[in-house]
Design a protein around this motif. Structure first.
Motif, PDB file in Angstrom:
ATOM      1  N   PHE A   1      53.853  52.896  59.935  1.00 18.37           N
ATOM      2  CA  PHE A   1      53.339  51.859  60.820  1.00 18.37           C
ATOM      3  C   PHE A   1      52.501  52.394  61.980  1.00 18.37           C
ATOM      4  CE2 PHE A   1      57.697  50.599  59.394  1.00 18.37           C
ATOM      5  CZ  PHE A   1      57.290  49.709  58.418  1.00 18.37           C
ATOM      6  N   GLY A   2      52.549  53.690  62.216  1.00 19.00           N
ATOM      7  CA  GLY A   2      51.895  54.238  63.398  1.00 19.00           C
ATOM      8  C   GLY A   2      50.445  54.587  63.160  1.00 19.00           C
ATOM      9  N   HIS A   3      49.820  55.064  64.229  1.00 18.76           N
ATOM     10  CA  HIS A   3      48.422  55.476  64.160  1.00 18.76           C
ATOM     11  C   HIS A   3      48.310  56.929  64.615  1.00 18.76           C
ATOM     12  CE1 HIS A   3      47.219  51.332  63.363  1.00 18.76           C
ATOM     13  NE2 HIS A   3      48.024  50.960  64.354  1.00 18.76           N
ATOM     14  N   VAL A   4      49.291  57.728  64.204  1.00 16.18           N
ATOM     15  CA  VAL A   4      49.300  59.145  64.543  1.00 16.18           C
ATOM     16  C   VAL A   4      48.315  59.859  63.626  1.00 16.18           C
ATOM     17  CG1 VAL A   4      50.751  61.221  64.733  1.00 16.18           C
ATOM     18  CG2 VAL A   4      51.697  58.968  65.255  1.00 16.18           C
ATOM     19  N   SER A   5      47.569  60.812  64.161  1.00 12.71           N
ATOM     20  CA  SER A   5      46.612  61.558  63.341  1.00 12.71           C
ATOM     21  C   SER A   5      47.347  62.294  62.229  1.00 12.71           C
ATOM     22  CB  SER A   5      45.840  62.545  64.205  1.00 12.71           C
ATOM     23  OG  SER A   5      46.731  63.462  64.819  1.00 12.71           O
ATOM     24  N   PRO A   6      46.707  62.472  61.062  1.00 15.28           N
ATOM     25  CA  PRO A   6      47.399  63.082  59.914  1.00 15.28           C
ATOM     26  C   PRO A   6      47.985  64.454  60.216  1.00 15.28           C
ATOM     27  CG  PRO A   6      45.348  62.077  59.204  1.00 15.28           C
ATOM     28  CD  PRO A   6      45.361  61.999  60.694  1.00 15.28           C
ATOM     29  N   TYR A   7      47.230  65.310  60.917  1.00 19.44           N
ATOM     30  CA  TYR A   7      47.755  66.652  61.161  1.00 19.44           C
ATOM     31  C   TYR A   7      48.962  66.614  62.096  1.00 19.44           C
ATOM     32  CZ  TYR A   7      45.522  66.880  65.795  1.00 19.44           C
ATOM     33  OH  TYR A   7      45.160  66.659  67.094  1.00 19.44           O
ATOM     34  N   ALA A   8      48.949  65.684  63.079  1.00 23.10           N
ATOM     35  CA  ALA A   8      50.096  65.568  63.990  1.00 23.10           C
ATOM     36  C   ALA A   8      51.316  65.063  63.237  1.00 23.10           C
ATOM     37  CB  ALA A   8      49.761  64.630  65.149  1.00 23.10           C
ATOM     38  N   HIS A   9      51.116  64.079  62.355  1.00 24.70           N
ATOM     39  CA  HIS A   9      52.242  63.551  61.593  1.00 24.70           C
ATOM     40  C   HIS A   9      52.854  64.615  60.691  1.00 24.70           C
ATOM     41  CE1 HIS A   9      54.718  61.292  58.859  1.00 24.70           C
ATOM     42  NE2 HIS A   9      54.010  61.771  57.872  1.00 24.70           N
ATOM     43  N   ILE A  10      52.016  65.373  60.001  1.00 20.43           N
ATOM     44  CA  ILE A  10      52.524  66.371  59.062  1.00 20.43           C
ATOM     45  C   ILE A  10      53.216  67.507  59.805  1.00 20.43           C
ATOM     46  CG2 ILE A  10      51.820  68.088  57.346  1.00 20.43           C
ATOM     47  CD1 ILE A  10      49.666  65.967  56.498  1.00 20.43           C
ATOM     48  N   LEU A  11      52.654  67.919  60.926  1.00 23.80           N
ATOM     49  CA  LEU A  11      53.328  68.945  61.734  1.00 23.80           C
ATOM     50  C   LEU A  11      54.699  68.457  62.184  1.00 23.80           C
ATOM     51  CD1 LEU A  11      50.478  70.391  64.005  1.00 23.80           C
ATOM     52  CD2 LEU A  11      51.869  71.669  62.356  1.00 23.80           C
ATOM     53  N   LEU A  12      54.760  67.209  62.678  1.00 24.22           N
ATOM     54  CA  LEU A  12      56.023  66.674  63.185  1.00 24.22           C
ATOM     55  C   LEU A  12      57.039  66.472  62.064  1.00 24.22           C
ATOM     56  CD1 LEU A  12      54.657  64.112  65.800  1.00 24.22           C
ATOM     57  CD2 LEU A  12      56.018  66.151  66.283  1.00 24.22           C
ATOM     58  N   SER A  13      56.567  65.998  60.900  1.00 20.57           N
ATOM     59  CA  SER A  13      57.504  65.773  59.800  1.00 20.57           C
ATOM     60  C   SER A  13      58.033  67.088  59.249  1.00 20.57           C
ATOM     61  CB  SER A  13      56.830  64.967  58.677  1.00 20.57           C
ATOM     62  OG  SER A  13      55.740  65.677  58.128  1.00 20.57           O
TER      63      SER A  13
ATOM     64  N   TYR B   1      42.638  58.672  37.573  1.00 21.74           N
ATOM     65  CA  TYR B   1      43.470  59.544  36.757  1.00 21.74           C
ATOM     66  C   TYR B   1      44.582  58.744  36.113  1.00 21.74           C
ATOM     67  CZ  TYR B   1      41.379  63.222  39.659  1.00 21.74           C
ATOM     68  OH  TYR B   1      40.500  64.039  40.316  1.00 21.74           O
ATOM     69  N   LEU B   2      44.906  59.121  34.885  1.00 23.59           N
ATOM     70  CA  LEU B   2      46.183  58.700  34.338  1.00 23.59           C
ATOM     71  C   LEU B   2      47.247  59.594  34.968  1.00 23.59           C
ATOM     72  CD1 LEU B   2      45.177  58.165  30.596  1.00 23.59           C
ATOM     73  CD2 LEU B   2      45.427  56.434  32.396  1.00 23.59           C
ATOM     74  N   THR B   3      48.500  59.406  34.594  1.00 28.08           N
ATOM     75  CA  THR B   3      49.561  60.207  35.209  1.00 28.08           C
ATOM     76  C   THR B   3      49.172  61.678  35.186  1.00 28.08           C
ATOM     77  OG1 THR B   3      51.214  58.628  34.436  1.00 28.08           O
ATOM     78  CG2 THR B   3      52.005  60.781  35.148  1.00 28.08           C
ATOM     79  N   PRO B   4      48.988  62.292  36.358  1.00 26.79           N
ATOM     80  CA  PRO B   4      48.458  63.659  36.390  1.00 26.79           C
ATOM     81  C   PRO B   4      49.476  64.700  35.951  1.00 26.79           C
ATOM     82  CG  PRO B   4      49.041  62.944  38.597  1.00 26.79           C
ATOM     83  CD  PRO B   4      49.244  61.757  37.701  1.00 26.79           C
ATOM     84  N   LYS B   5      48.985  65.788  35.393  1.00 26.22           N
ATOM     85  CA  LYS B   5      49.855  66.922  35.067  1.00 26.22           C
ATOM     86  C   LYS B   5      50.151  67.751  36.306  1.00 26.22           C
ATOM     87  CE  LYS B   5      50.012  66.274  30.546  1.00 26.22           C
ATOM     88  NZ  LYS B   5      51.273  65.969  29.838  1.00 26.22           N
ATOM     89  N   THR B   6      49.147  67.848  37.189  1.00 25.75           N
ATOM     90  CA  THR B   6      49.313  68.623  38.414  1.00 25.75           C
ATOM     91  C   THR B   6      48.790  67.818  39.601  1.00 25.75           C
ATOM     92  OG1 THR B   6      47.163  69.702  38.175  1.00 25.75           O
ATOM     93  CG2 THR B   6      49.078  70.830  37.225  1.00 25.75           C
ATOM     94  N   VAL B   7      49.257  68.175  40.780  1.00 22.52           N
ATOM     95  CA  VAL B   7      48.750  67.593  42.016  1.00 22.52           C
ATOM     96  C   VAL B   7      48.314  68.746  42.924  1.00 22.52           C
ATOM     97  CG1 VAL B   7      50.102  65.471  41.913  1.00 22.52           C
ATOM     98  CG2 VAL B   7      51.088  67.508  42.977  1.00 22.52           C
ATOM     99  N   ILE B   8      47.554  68.396  43.956  1.00 18.41           N
ATOM    100  CA  ILE B   8      47.038  69.388  44.900  1.00 18.41           C
ATOM    101  C   ILE B   8      47.600  69.077  46.286  1.00 18.41           C
ATOM    102  CG2 ILE B   8      44.992  70.462  45.879  1.00 18.41           C
ATOM    103  CD1 ILE B   8      45.228  70.791  42.848  1.00 18.41           C
ATOM    104  N   LEU B   9      48.326  70.014  46.859  1.00 17.42           N
ATOM    105  CA  LEU B   9      48.843  69.886  48.219  1.00 17.42           C
ATOM    106  C   LEU B   9      47.890  70.608  49.159  1.00 17.42           C
ATOM    107  CD1 LEU B   9      52.480  70.681  47.188  1.00 17.42           C
ATOM    108  CD2 LEU B   9      51.873  68.593  48.385  1.00 17.42           C
ATOM    109  N   ILE B  10      47.324  69.902  50.126  1.00 16.33           N
ATOM    110  CA  ILE B  10      46.311  70.540  50.974  1.00 16.33           C
ATOM    111  C   ILE B  10      46.910  71.165  52.227  1.00 16.33           C
ATOM    112  CG2 ILE B  10      44.523  68.992  50.121  1.00 16.33           C
ATOM    113  CD1 ILE B  10      44.607  67.576  52.827  1.00 16.33           C
ATOM    114  N   GLY B  11      48.186  70.924  52.488  1.00 16.72           N
ATOM    115  CA  GLY B  11      48.796  71.502  53.682  1.00 16.72           C
ATOM    116  C   GLY B  11      48.659  70.573  54.862  1.00 16.72           C
ATOM    117  N   ILE B  12      47.977  71.030  55.909  1.00 16.62           N
ATOM    118  CA  ILE B  12      47.820  70.236  57.130  1.00 16.62           C
ATOM    119  C   ILE B  12      46.347  69.885  57.280  1.00 16.62           C
ATOM    120  CG2 ILE B  12      48.203  70.164  59.624  1.00 16.62           C
ATOM    121  CD1 ILE B  12      50.308  72.347  59.247  1.00 16.62           C
ATOM    122  N   PRO B  13      45.969  68.638  57.012  1.00 16.44           N
ATOM    123  CA  PRO B  13      44.549  68.267  57.052  1.00 16.44           C
ATOM    124  C   PRO B  13      43.975  68.443  58.447  1.00 16.44           C
ATOM    125  CG  PRO B  13      45.946  66.315  56.982  1.00 16.44           C
ATOM    126  CD  PRO B  13      46.837  67.482  56.745  1.00 16.44           C
TER     127      PRO B  13
END
Length: 316
Positions: free
Chosen positions: A266-278, A8-20
């Motif tokens: 730097f960590g190896h936390v699973s994506p859903y755990a990281h997003i929940l914690l953040s 993509y060139l600079t996108p007009k929109t992005v998609i937020l998937i929430g918690i993978p």
């Protein structure tokens, strides 16, 4: 339609998937987050009503607390509406410029919160280590300057982040693996060299959070040294009690902040755990701060009771 493995060139929109990985339960996850937001909104609005109207709270610590409450309200407003729209209504698309705007406000308000916590630590340091000069040092003009410096530092340093992102023109995806627009999550979409973005992001984190944490720590080393030198046990306990609310707020903010920051890079936390914690890191402090100060401050507790239980009902 697939949004990945494309260029993509600079996108007009992005998609937020929430918690993978937890998309099937996001609807239910939204309710505890909504509850946190309600507690944060109610608590911080009460602080912003009580502190200006209660003369006994017209002190530097509580003025800083009012600024902290306003900052926490801003964080909730910046994060919650879109996040809950993703969880409850599947509204995942977001204009790219709106995403960068959200990114700016989230990180700038985080920076302001950190700066206010440092200012509150300085207030406690002067109050305990140099009490006779507290009123002459922390004047109204000094407080105004501190708040302005905190706001200018955060907005100036963080303001460069979206500018650098706008310089990127090729993206391998428009899917942001997050429930809100976060700097590193957007950087990872780029299909070109992002060393400048990553390096500057690290610089901002350490220039704000790292700097503030070091000086808060130094302040408390000096405070504890002064407290333990007091001859009477009662005086030591009283002096320490004036700091406990700030210590609790400081610890929960920085522990969650640095765990989120380092696990993302730097960590190896699973994506859903990281997003929940953040997400918890951003929403728990705004909800917890009013409760901590409400429990520890007699004047705030009294005014809350007066607001929710009218005086005539108490007399009955």
């Amino acid at each position: 339609m697939s949004y990945t493995n494309m260029s993509y060139l600079t996108p007009k929109t992005v998609i937020l998937i929430g918690i993978p990985g937890l998309e099937h339960v996001q609807f239910w996850i939204g309710f505890p987050f909504f509850s946190l937001c309600l507690v944060a909104l109610l608590g911080n609005i009460l602080l912003l009503i009580i502190i200006p109207t209660e003369r006994s709270l017209h002190q530097p610590m509580y003025i800083f607390l009012a600024v902290l409450a306003a900052t926490d309200l801003g964080l909730c407003v910046a994060i919650a509406p879109k996040m809950l729209a993703i969880f409850w209504f599947g509204s995942r698309s977001m204009a790219f410029d709106a995403c960068l705007t959200q990114l700016f406000f989230i990180h700038a308000l985080q920076g302001m919160e950190s700066g206010i916590l440092l200012a509150m630590a300085f207030d406690r340091y002067v109050a305990i280590c140099n009490p006779l000069r507290h009123a002459s040092i922390l004047t109204s003009l000094f407080l105004l300057r501190v708040v302005l410096m905190v706001a200018i530092r955060a907005t100036t340093l963080v303001g460069v982040l979206p500018i650098l992102l706008k310089q990127l023109h090729r993206f391998h995806s428009v899917v942001i693996v997050h429930s809100y627009c976060e700097h590193m999550a957007v950087v990872k979409l780029a299909a070109e060299d992002v060393h400048m973005n990553k390096s500057y992001g690290l610089f901002v984190a350490f220039a704000i959070l790292g700097f503030d944490m070091i000086f808060v720590f130094i302040s408390y080393v000096l405070i504890f040294r002064a407290v333990f030198r007091l001859p009477q046990k009662e005086a030591r306990i009283k002096a320490f009690n004036t700091c406990t609310a700030h210590i609790v707020v400081f610890l929960e903010f920085y522990i969650l902040a640095f765990f989120s920051f380092f696990s993302h890079r730097f960590g190896h936390v699973s994506p859903y755990a990281h997003i929940l914690l953040s997400t918890i890191y951003l929403l728990v402090p705004p909800a917890l701060n009013p409760i901590v100060y409400g429990v520890k401050t007699k004047e705030i507790r009294k005014r809350v009771v007066q607001i929710f239980i009218p005086q005539r009902d108490i007399q009955k």
